[in-house]
Scaffold this active site. Structure first.
Site, mmCIF file in Angstrom:
data_model
loop_
_atom_site.group_PDB
_atom_site.id
_atom_site.type_symbol
_atom_site.label_atom_id
_atom_site.label_comp_id
_atom_site.label_asym_id
_atom_site.label_seq_id
_atom_site.Cartn_x
_atom_site.Cartn_y
_atom_site.Cartn_z
ATOM 1 N NE ARG A 124 -10.957 -15.143 -19.586
ATOM 2 C CZ ARG A 124 -10.834 -16.368 -20.096
ATOM 3 N NH1 ARG A 124 -11.219 -17.407 -19.394
ATOM 4 N NH2 ARG A 124 -10.357 -16.533 -21.306
ATOM 5 C CE LYS A 146 -8.899 4.759 -8.033
ATOM 6 N NZ LYS A 146 -8.420 6.164 -7.966
ATOM 7 C CD GLU A 188 -2.486 9.050 -0.185
ATOM 8 O OE1 GLU A 188 -3.417 9.864 -0.273
ATOM 9 O OE2 GLU A 188 -1.942 8.526 -1.193
ATOM 10 C CE LYS A 230 -9.600 4.230 -1.260
ATOM 11 N NZ LYS A 230 -8.264 4.023 -1.765
ATOM 12 C CD GLU A 240 -10.882 8.037 -9.616
ATOM 13 O OE1 GLU A 240 -10.373 7.523 -8.614
ATOM 14 O OE2 GLU A 240 -10.229 8.528 -10.548
ATOM 15 N NE ARG A 244 -11.822 4.796 -5.495
ATOM 16 C CZ ARG A 244 -11.601 3.502 -5.397
ATOM 17 N NH1 ARG A 244 -12.526 2.648 -5.733
ATOM 18 N NH2 ARG A 244 -10.439 3.050 -4.958
ATOM 19 C CG ASN A 248 -7.266 10.643 -7.657
ATOM 20 O OD1 ASN A 248 -6.344 9.877 -7.420
ATOM 21 N ND2 ASN A 248 -8.391 10.254 -8.208
ATOM 22 C CG HIS A 251 -3.169 11.357 -5.516
ATOM 23 N ND1 HIS A 251 -3.509 12.001 -4.357
ATOM 24 C CD2 HIS A 251 -2.908 10.056 -5.149
ATOM 25 C CE1 HIS A 251 -3.474 11.143 -3.335
ATOM 26 N NE2 HIS A 251 -3.114 9.965 -3.791
ATOM 27 C CG HIS A 255 0.111 9.936 -9.726
ATOM 28 N ND1 HIS A 255 -1.181 9.587 -10.053
ATOM 29 C CD2 HIS A 255 0.367 9.290 -8.562
ATOM 30 C CE1 HIS A 255 -1.669 8.771 -9.120
ATOM 31 N NE2 HIS A 255 -0.754 8.581 -8.208
ATOM 32 C CG HIS A 268 1.895 7.507 -3.448
ATOM 33 N ND1 HIS A 268 1.557 7.896 -4.727
ATOM 34 C CD2 HIS A 268 0.741 7.542 -2.722
ATOM 35 C CE1 HIS A 268 0.256 8.140 -4.779
ATOM 36 N NE2 HIS A 268 -0.264 7.933 -3.581
HETATM 37 P P1 NAD Z 1 5.583 0.565 -0.201
HETATM 38 O O1 NAD Z 1 4.651 -0.497 -0.512
HETATM 39 O O2 NAD Z 1 6.731 0.779 -1.116
HETATM 40 O O3 NAD Z 1 6.125 0.353 1.282
HETATM 41 C C1 NAD Z 1 7.048 1.278 1.802
HETATM 42 C C2 NAD Z 1 8.322 0.587 2.320
HETATM 43 O O4 NAD Z 1 8.051 0.046 3.610
HETATM 44 C C3 NAD Z 1 8.812 -0.555 1.486
HETATM 45 O O5 NAD Z 1 10.216 -0.564 1.490
HETATM 46 C C4 NAD Z 1 8.269 -1.770 2.213
HETATM 47 O O6 NAD Z 1 9.000 -2.944 1.978
HETATM 48 C C5 NAD Z 1 8.415 -1.337 3.634
HETATM 49 N N1 NAD Z 1 7.526 -1.944 4.608
HETATM 50 C C6 NAD Z 1 6.235 -2.307 4.428
HETATM 51 N N2 NAD Z 1 5.706 -2.671 5.593
HETATM 52 C C7 NAD Z 1 6.666 -2.568 6.521
HETATM 53 C C8 NAD Z 1 6.708 -2.788 7.909
HETATM 54 N N3 NAD Z 1 5.630 -3.114 8.601
HETATM 55 N N4 NAD Z 1 7.880 -2.604 8.559
HETATM 56 C C9 NAD Z 1 8.982 -2.204 7.872
HETATM 57 N N5 NAD Z 1 8.995 -1.941 6.566
HETATM 58 C C10 NAD Z 1 7.844 -2.119 5.901
HETATM 59 O O7 NAD Z 1 4.845 1.985 -0.108
HETATM 60 P P2 NAD Z 1 3.427 2.434 0.447
HETATM 61 O O8 NAD Z 1 3.610 3.833 0.872
HETATM 62 O O9 NAD Z 1 2.865 1.462 1.383
HETATM 63 O O10 NAD Z 1 2.509 2.392 -0.856
HETATM 64 C C11 NAD Z 1 2.763 3.245 -1.959
HETATM 65 C C12 NAD Z 1 2.127 2.641 -3.172
HETATM 66 O O11 NAD Z 1 0.713 2.585 -2.981
HETATM 67 C C13 NAD Z 1 2.352 3.440 -4.431
HETATM 68 O O12 NAD Z 1 2.715 2.579 -5.477
HETATM 69 C C14 NAD Z 1 1.007 4.086 -4.718
HETATM 70 O O13 NAD Z 1 0.793 4.304 -6.079
HETATM 71 C C15 NAD Z 1 0.066 3.066 -4.153
HETATM 72 N N6 NAD Z 1 -1.240 3.592 -3.751
HETATM 73 C C16 NAD Z 1 -2.342 2.916 -4.184
HETATM 74 C C17 NAD Z 1 -3.585 3.343 -3.794
HETATM 75 C C18 NAD Z 1 -4.795 2.547 -4.193
HETATM 76 O O14 NAD Z 1 -5.922 3.022 -3.979
HETATM 77 N N7 NAD Z 1 -4.636 1.362 -4.722
HETATM 78 C C19 NAD Z 1 -3.730 4.455 -2.959
HETATM 79 C C20 NAD Z 1 -2.584 5.119 -2.535
HETATM 80 C C21 NAD Z 1 -1.338 4.669 -2.936
HETATM 81 N N1 GLY Z 2 -6.328 6.431 -3.669
HETATM 82 C C1 GLY Z 2 -7.345 6.883 -4.545
HETATM 83 C C2 GLY Z 2 -8.498 5.946 -4.651
HETATM 84 O O1 GLY Z 2 -8.498 4.868 -4.107
HETATM 85 O O2 GLY Z 2 -9.450 6.255 -5.299
#
Ligand code: NAD
Ligand code: GLY
Length: 364
Positions: A124, A146, A188, A230, A240, A244, A248, A251, A255, A268
């Protein structure tokens, strides 16, 4: 390089936490040790990031006599699933991790979102730290709490709001990031300028090439300014219910692209870039942006090496995929659109025909 650091705070009363941004921060024990209460931590990472940074983090933790249980997951958006999430629970239960054990997510947004969701659910809720290693995760996903996994019917559909105790954004990790991933992160970054920070947008128009060549000072500024935007939005509207949602922009379309194409096909950030242009097109149809503004937006994304047209999934598929969006209320789609560059609004004003026309115009 000498460690240099800037710190912001996400102000959420008793759940407030720092975001440290700088070069070489993963080696600074004094930043991370005060946030860890036990002599064992779980580090959730993946097969790409572990060989690069797990030992750096492990040796920093060793200075506090903290041992590491590594959980090394397969790499990719297609693994942001229940099955992969369960691997984290299996490892933590097997090692008798407790509710007070800290989980550290070391990686990009996929690892941060999944690690955070695991931390939210395990017994939890256990303490959780974000060590983001992609530009996208440093400017966006590691901040704000998130957490989620994907479902075949929609992106990030199963998750929780669960804040970390600390975000440690070490800019040195960006040295090893592939170019395509760096560019995806810029989508972003540009978003913050478009939705609420016109001065930052102007700065980005003058400095996008510096970011692409990984100029450390420019990157530090862009990460800091993005996180500052942010942090303000999250502090004002953690879950949100209002502003907030402006984060998006692009997005809802993005998405749909990620889900429709199959997770992992479009990054993404790439999907968000194309989605932002669809949103800009629609904002133009509504008489808010003019054609010159749309070209200006297209131009910055092109310079950042990002797609400005979405894939031709067909309007009906886009609309079906978008109907699962988390902003849908009483069955009605709400979209983030642009009144002008630097001012986004949430709107229900666009008709289905107008949305379809914008998709037609912007998908090839
Ligand atoms: P990712 O986590 O897939 O990383 C991209 C690639 O880079 C992967 O292959 C990873 O292994 C590699 N990598 C990571 N760090 C590295 C480094 N320093 N050197 C070499 N390779 C490296 O993608 P991302 O773009 O970081 O994140 C996308 C994800 O984030 C999506 O799933 C999206 O939905 C999510 N997201 C979440 C939020 C949120 O608020 N929680 C906001 C935006 C995006
Ligand atoms: N990336 C959208 C949010 O964090 O609200």
């Amino acid at each position: 390089m000498q460690a240099m650091k800037n710190t912001l705070v996400v102000a959420l009363e008793e759940r407030s936490y720092p975001i440290h941004i700088g070069v070489g921060l993963m080696g600074l024990a004094e930043l991370i040790l005060p946030h860890i209460k036990q002599k064992k931590v779980v580090v959730v990472t993946n097969t790409t990031v572990a060989p690069l940074y797990l030992e750096v983090l492990r040796s920093t933790l060793k200075k506090g006599e903290i041992s590491v249980l590594p959980v090394v997951l397969p790499d990719g958006e297609q693994f942001k699933t229940w099955e992969t999430l369960n691997l984290i629970f299996d490892a933590m239960l097997g090692a008798r991790c407790e509710r007070g054990t800290t989980l550290i997510a070391l990686g990009g947004g996929v690892i941060g979102d999944m690690g955070g969701f695991a931390a939210a659910c395990y017994q939890r809720g256990m303490p959780f730290i974000q060590v983001p290693t992609t530009l996208l995760s440093q400017v966006d996903s590691s901040v704000g709490g998130k957490t989620a996994i994907n479902h075949p019917l929609g992106k990030n559909m199963i998750g929780a709001f669960y804040q970390p105790k600390l975000v440690l954004a070490d800019l040195s990790t960006l040295d090893t990031l592939p170019d395509r991933e760096l560019k995806a992160g810029l989508a972003e970054v540009i978003k913050y300028g478009l939705i609420r920070d016109p001065d930052f947008y102007n700065w980005l128009e003058s400095n996008i090439e510096k970011l692409l060549t990984r100029d450390k000072e420019a990157l530090a500024y862009a990460v800091h300014r993005s996180c500052a935007n942010k942090a303000e939005l999250v502090a004002a509207d953690e879950k949100e219910s209002g502003e907030r949602a402006l984060l998006n922009l692009g997005h809802t379309f993005g998405h749909a692209i990620e889900t429709g194409m199959g997770y992992g096909e479009w990054l993404h950030g790439e999907a968000v870039a194309a989605g932002t242009l669809i949103a800009a097109e629609l904002s133009c149809q509504l008489g808010w942006l003019n054609a010159k503004d749309v070209s200006r937006i297209e131009n910055i994304f092109v310079r950042a090496g990002l797609p400005v047209f979405g894939p031709k999934l067909g309007v009906a598929s886009y609309l079906e995929l978008m109907s699962h969006d988390k902003k849908v209320q009483d069955g009605k789609l709400r979209l983030v659109l642009l009144k002008e560059i630097g001012m986004a609004v949430m709107s229900e004003q666009a008709s289905v025909a107008q949305i379809g026309a914008a998709i037609e115009a912007r998908c090839t």
